[in-house]
Design a protein around this motif. Structure first.
Motif, PDB file in Angstrom:
ATOM      1  N   GLN A 222     -18.314 -19.001 -49.673  1.00 58.03           N
ATOM      2  CA  GLN A 222     -17.066 -19.685 -49.324  1.00 58.03           C
ATOM      3  C   GLN A 222     -16.749 -19.521 -47.843  1.00 58.03           C
ATOM      4  OE1 GLN A 222     -14.219 -17.985 -52.020  1.00 58.03           O
ATOM      5  NE2 GLN A 222     -15.148 -18.911 -53.824  1.00 58.03           N
ATOM      6  N   ARG A 223     -16.960 -18.319 -47.315  1.00 59.91           N
ATOM      7  CA  ARG A 223     -16.672 -18.063 -45.895  1.00 59.91           C
ATOM      8  C   ARG A 223     -17.582 -18.901 -45.001  1.00 59.91           C
ATOM      9  NH1 ARG A 223     -18.778 -14.510 -42.058  1.00 59.91           N
ATOM     10  NH2 ARG A 223     -20.151 -13.575 -43.614  1.00 59.91           N
ATOM     11  N   ILE A 224     -18.887 -18.907 -45.309  1.00 62.56           N
ATOM     12  CA  ILE A 224     -19.832 -19.651 -44.483  1.00 62.56           C
ATOM     13  C   ILE A 224     -19.588 -21.151 -44.620  1.00 62.56           C
ATOM     14  CG2 ILE A 224     -22.280 -20.147 -44.115  1.00 62.56           C
ATOM     15  CD1 ILE A 224     -22.846 -17.292 -45.104  1.00 62.56           C
ATOM     16  N   THR A 225     -19.265 -21.587 -45.833  1.00 58.11           N
ATOM     17  CA  THR A 225     -18.971 -23.013 -46.049  1.00 58.11           C
ATOM     18  C   THR A 225     -17.764 -23.448 -45.227  1.00 58.11           C
ATOM     19  OG1 THR A 225     -19.881 -22.945 -48.286  1.00 58.11           O
ATOM     20  CG2 THR A 225     -18.341 -24.718 -47.788  1.00 58.11           C
ATOM     21  N   LYS A 226     -16.755 -22.603 -45.176  1.00 57.52           N
ATOM     22  CA  LYS A 226     -15.551 -22.934 -44.403  1.00 57.52           C
ATOM     23  C   LYS A 226     -15.897 -23.055 -42.918  1.00 57.52           C
ATOM     24  CE  LYS A 226     -10.805 -21.466 -43.503  1.00 57.52           C
ATOM     25  NZ  LYS A 226      -9.757 -20.440 -43.774  1.00 57.52           N
ATOM     26  N   ILE A 227     -16.681 -22.089 -42.395  1.00 58.72           N
ATOM     27  CA  ILE A 227     -17.056 -22.118 -40.968  1.00 58.72           C
ATOM     28  C   ILE A 227     -17.855 -23.376 -40.663  1.00 58.72           C
ATOM     29  CG2 ILE A 227     -18.435 -20.964 -39.191  1.00 58.72           C
ATOM     30  CD1 ILE A 227     -17.796 -18.309 -40.642  1.00 58.72           C
ATOM     31  N   ALA A 228     -18.876 -23.655 -41.507  1.00 56.43           N
ATOM     32  CA  ALA A 228     -19.747 -24.812 -41.263  1.00 56.43           C
ATOM     33  C   ALA A 228     -18.982 -26.114 -41.404  1.00 56.43           C
ATOM     34  CB  ALA A 228     -20.929 -24.779 -42.225  1.00 56.43           C
ATOM     35  N   SER A 229     -18.112 -26.199 -42.401  1.00 54.62           N
ATOM     36  CA  SER A 229     -17.369 -27.437 -42.635  1.00 54.62           C
ATOM     37  C   SER A 229     -16.406 -27.721 -41.505  1.00 54.62           C
ATOM     38  CB  SER A 229     -16.612 -27.351 -43.966  1.00 54.62           C
ATOM     39  OG  SER A 229     -17.508 -27.156 -45.038  1.00 54.62           O
TER      40      SER A 229
END
Length: 613
Positions: A222-229
Motif C-alpha cells: 500500500q505504501r509503495i503503491t501510494k508513492i508510485a501512484s
C-alpha cells in the motif's frame, strides 16, 4: 534450422576433448615458462590418452551432455566442476602410478584442473553470451524504461528475463534494504529505497514501476503503491510465490496491480485428504450454483472427483455460464444443470427423489441489503428462510449426509432484513440438526463477510464509476467492511464442511476490516488517476446498512478448530415453539408488509435492531 541432438552432443564432446588437450599442454607451458621443447615432454604424451578417456567417463557421469549451452547456468557449472574433479583425481592417481617411469611435476596436478575448468566453463558461458546477443542484442535498451521495486530473488529473476524483452528496459531498482543500495543486478543499480522512487523515476525518465515482491505484506504494498501512484506511474506486479513455485506462470508475466493485492489476504491451505474423503465419488447438489460463491464452490468441488455435481439455479443465464465453464475446463466431470427455485418445494422433491445427493451446499439467497429492506422484505423471508427450510427438509427426508448453509456476517446483531433472514435460516438448520438421528443429516453453517468481486459488490461498482470518470460514491467516510477472495471463501467452506460433526456455526477469519473510502482511493490511484481527476462523493448510509459488520453476536463465544482460519460459534439456544410458529408463518399465502416482517423477525431474533427508514 537447428542441429540434431546426436550431432550437437558430438560437437560438445569434441570441444571437451580439445579442452583436455589444451589444458594439459597449457599446464606444462605455464610450468616451464612457455619454453619449448619441454624437458619432460614424454610426460605429456603418456598422460593424453588416460585423461581423454577419463574426461569422457567424467562428462557422462556428470550429465554434461544433457544441458543446453544457450541456457548454461549454475547447475551446468556444478556438472563441469564434477567432471573436472573426476579428471583431477584421475591425474593424481596417474602421477602416483607412473612416477617410477615418468616425472610429472606436482604443479601440473593443480594447473591442469584449473585450466580445464576455465576452458569448459568459460566456453559454455561464452557460447551463451554470444547466442543471447544474437537473439536479443538488437532489442536491449529499446523498451519502455521501468523501475523494479524489490532487489530480492524475484527482482533478480525479473531483471534477467526483461533483459530479453523488446517491450521493457529495466533502468534501475529500488529496495528498502540499505545493504543493497549501490549494488547491481545484471548491470542495473539499486538506487535506494522505495521512498526515493519519485526521484529515481524522474532521473531515468521512467513512467512504469513493477513490484517484484510477491511475499511482501499488504501495508508495504500500500505504501509503495501510494508513492508510485502519486508520481503518476503505471504500476505492475509479478505473480505470487505460489504460482511461481508451481510453474504455472513465469516471472515476466506481469499484470497491473489490483485492489485485491493491497488487502493482504494470505493463500489458504486446506486439509485436502479430509475434503477428498467427504467428496470423492459423491453426488453433490449446489443451490445458487450460478452465483459468485455457488459457482466458485462448483469449480473447487470439481478438484475432488465427485460422481456428479448438480447445478441448481433460478437464473437461466447464470446456469448457462457455469455449465459452459465445466464444458470448457472440466469436461470429464459429470454435471447436471437444473433450473429451479428453492421456494418451489415440488421441484426440489423431484430433484432429490431422482438424484439423492450425498452432500448439499445451499448458497441460494437474496443478499443485497438495501434492495431487500424496502418493498421486498417478505420476498427475502421466503427466499432466504423458506427456501432454506425446503432444501434442508428434502436433504433430511432423502438421507443426505451433509447440509452446508452459506451464511453471512450480516446475520450477527442484524440491523437489516437480509441479515435477520440469514440468522433465521441458521436457526432453522440448528433446529433440524437437533431433530436428526445420530446417523442422519449433519447440518452445518458457515459465516463470512464480503467477497471480492462478487455480483453487486462494491469493487465492480467502483470500477464502473472510475471508467465513466466518476464520481466514486461511498456511503460514509467511516464505513468499514471485511473482505476475502471468492476462492478463499469457497475453500474454507469445504474445509468447514469436512471437519464439522453437525450443528456448528463456523466463522471464517476475515482478517482486518477495511475502510471503504480507503479502498476507493486505492482503486482511483491504481487506475492512474488522482482524487483531483475523480472525486469521491459521500451519499449517506442506505436502508439497513451498518457502519461496520460483526462476525459474532454479543451473546456468542467461539471455540478453536484445527484450522487457523476457522472458529466455531457457540450461538444462543433457539426458543421452544420456534419451529412450528415459523412453519405456520412461512406457509401464509398472503403477502406480508415490510413492517409486519420486521416485527415478526424481532420476535424470534431479540438481537435484531432494525434501522429507521
Amino acid at each position: 534450422m537447428g542441429l540434431s541432438t546426436g550431432f550437437r552432443s558430438t560437437l560438445v564432446f569434441l570441444f571437451d576433448v580439445v579442452a583436455v588437450l589444451v589444458a594439459w599442454a597449457g599446464a606444462f607451458l605455464i610450468r616451464f615458462n612457455f619454453d619449448w621443447p619441454i624437458p619432460v615432454d614424454r610426460a605429456i604424451w603418456v598422460g593424453v590418452l588416460p585423461l581423454v578417456i577419463a574426461q569422457l567417463i567424467a562428462c557422462r557421469w556428470a550429465g554434461l551432455y544433457r544441458g543446453m549451452w544457450i541456457f548454461a547456468s549454475l547447475p551446468d557449472l556444478k556438472r563441469v566442476l564434477k567432471a573436472v574433479f573426476f579428471s583431477g583425481a584421475v591425474l593424481l592417481l596417474l602421477t602416483v602410478l607412473v612416477r617410477d617411469y615418468v616425472v610429472v611435476p606436482r604443479s601440473i596436478v593443480l594447473l591442469y584442473p584449473l585450466l580445464l575448468l576455465l576452458i569448459m566453463g568459460g566456453g559454455r558461458a561464452a557460447w551463451r553470451m554470444w547466442k543471447e546477443y544474437r537473439m536479443y542484442g538488437d532489442v536491449r535498451g529499446k523498451g519502455k524504461p521501468v523501475v523494479v521495486v524489490g532487489a530480492g530473488t524475484a527482482g533478480a529473476m525479473l531483471v534477467r528475463e526483461l533483459g530479453r524483452s523488446a517491450e521493457w528496459q529495466v533502468v534501475a531498482l529500488a529496495d528498502d534494504d540499505r545493504s543493497k543500495w549501490g549494488l547491481e543486478i545484471s548491470g542495473r543499480r539499486v538506487e535506494g529505497g522505495a521512498d526515493k522512487l519519485v526521484e529515481i523515476m524522474r532521473h531515468y525518465n521512467a513512467r512504469h514501476v513493477i513490484l517484484a515482491m510477491p511475499s511482501a505484506r499488504a501495508e508495504v504494498l500500500q505504501r509503495i503503491t501510494k508513492i508510485a501512484s502519486e508520481a503518476g506511474a503505471h504500476l505492475f506486479t509479478v505473480p505470487g510465490l505460489g504460482e511461481l513455485m508451481s510453474g504455472r506462470v513465469a516471472i515476466n508475466m506481469m499484470r497491473p496491480v489490483k485492489i485485491e493485492d493491497l488487502l493482504g489476504r494470505e493463500s489458504v491451505h486446506i486439509d485436502n485428504l479430509n475434503v477428498q474423503a467427504m467428496l470423492t465419488g459423491k453426488r453433490i447438489l449446489v443451490t445458487g450454483a450460478g452465483g459468485s460463491i455457488g459457482s466458485e464452490l462448483c469449480r473447487q468441488l470439481s478438484r475432488f472427483s465427485p460422481a456428479c455435481i448438480v447445478l441448481f439455479e433460478s437464473s437461466e443465464f447464470a446456469l448457462y455460464m457455469i455449465e459452459q465453464w465445466f464444458m470448457e475446463h472440466r469436461p470429464e466431470i459429470k454435471v447436471l444443470s437444473l433450473a429451479g427455485d428453492v421456494k418451489d418445494k415440488q421441484r426440489l422433491i423431484e430433484v432429490f427423489t431422482s438424484l439423492r445427493p450425498h452432500v448439499v451446499f445451499h448458497a441460494a439467497a437474496y443478499k443485497h441489503v438495501p434492495l431487500m429492506e424496502v418493498g421486498n422484505a417478505w420476498q427475502a423471508v421466503r427466499n432466504n428462510v423458506l427456501g432454506t427450510l425446503n432444501v434442508a427438509r428434502c436433504a433430511q427426508r432423502f438421507g443426505t449426509e451433509r447440509f452446508v448453509l452459506i451464511s453471512t456476517d450480516k446475520a450477527v446483531n442484524p440491523t437489516n432484513v437480509m441479515g435477520a433472514t440469514k440468522r433465521l435460516a441458521e436457526m432453522v438448520c440448528e433446529v433440524l440438526h437437533c431433530h436428526s438421528s445420530d446417523d442422519g443429516t449433519r447440518f452445518q453453517m458457515v459465516r463470512f463477510g464480503n467477497v471480492l468481486g462478487s455480483t453487486g459488490s462494491v469493487i465492480p461498482k467502483f470500477q464502473a464509476q472510475i471508467a465513466h470518470g466518476g464520481p466514486v460514491t461511498v456511503t460514509d467516510p467511516e464505513i468499514t467492511r471485511y473482505f476475502m477472495s471468492i476462492p478463499e471463501a469457497a475453500q474454507l467452506v469445504l474445509q468447514a464442511a469436512a471437519m464439522g460433526n453437525g450443528g456448528e456455526v463456523f466463522v471464517l477469519d476475515m482478517g482486518e476490516p477495511v475502510k471503504i473510502v480507503d479502498m476507493a482511493r486505492n482503486m482511483i490511484r491504481l487506475s492512474g488517476f488522482t482524487e483531483d481527476d475523480i472525486r469521491i462523493e459521500f451519499t449517506g448510509l442506505r436502508p439497513g446498512e451498518k457502519l461496520y459488520e460483526e462476525l459474532l453476536a454479543d451473546s456468542e463465544e467461539t471455540l478453536e478448530t484445527p484450522h487457523p482460519k476457522l472458529r466455531i460459534v457457540r450461538s444462543r439456544s433457539v426458543s421452544e415453539g420456534f419451529y412450528s410458529e415459523l412453519q405456520e408463518w412461512l406457509t401464509s399465502k398472503d403477502s406480508v408488509s415490510d413492517d409486519v416482517v420486521r416485527d415478526q423477525l424481532k420476535h424470534w431474533i431479540p438481537e435484531y435492531k432494525p434501522m429507521k427508514i
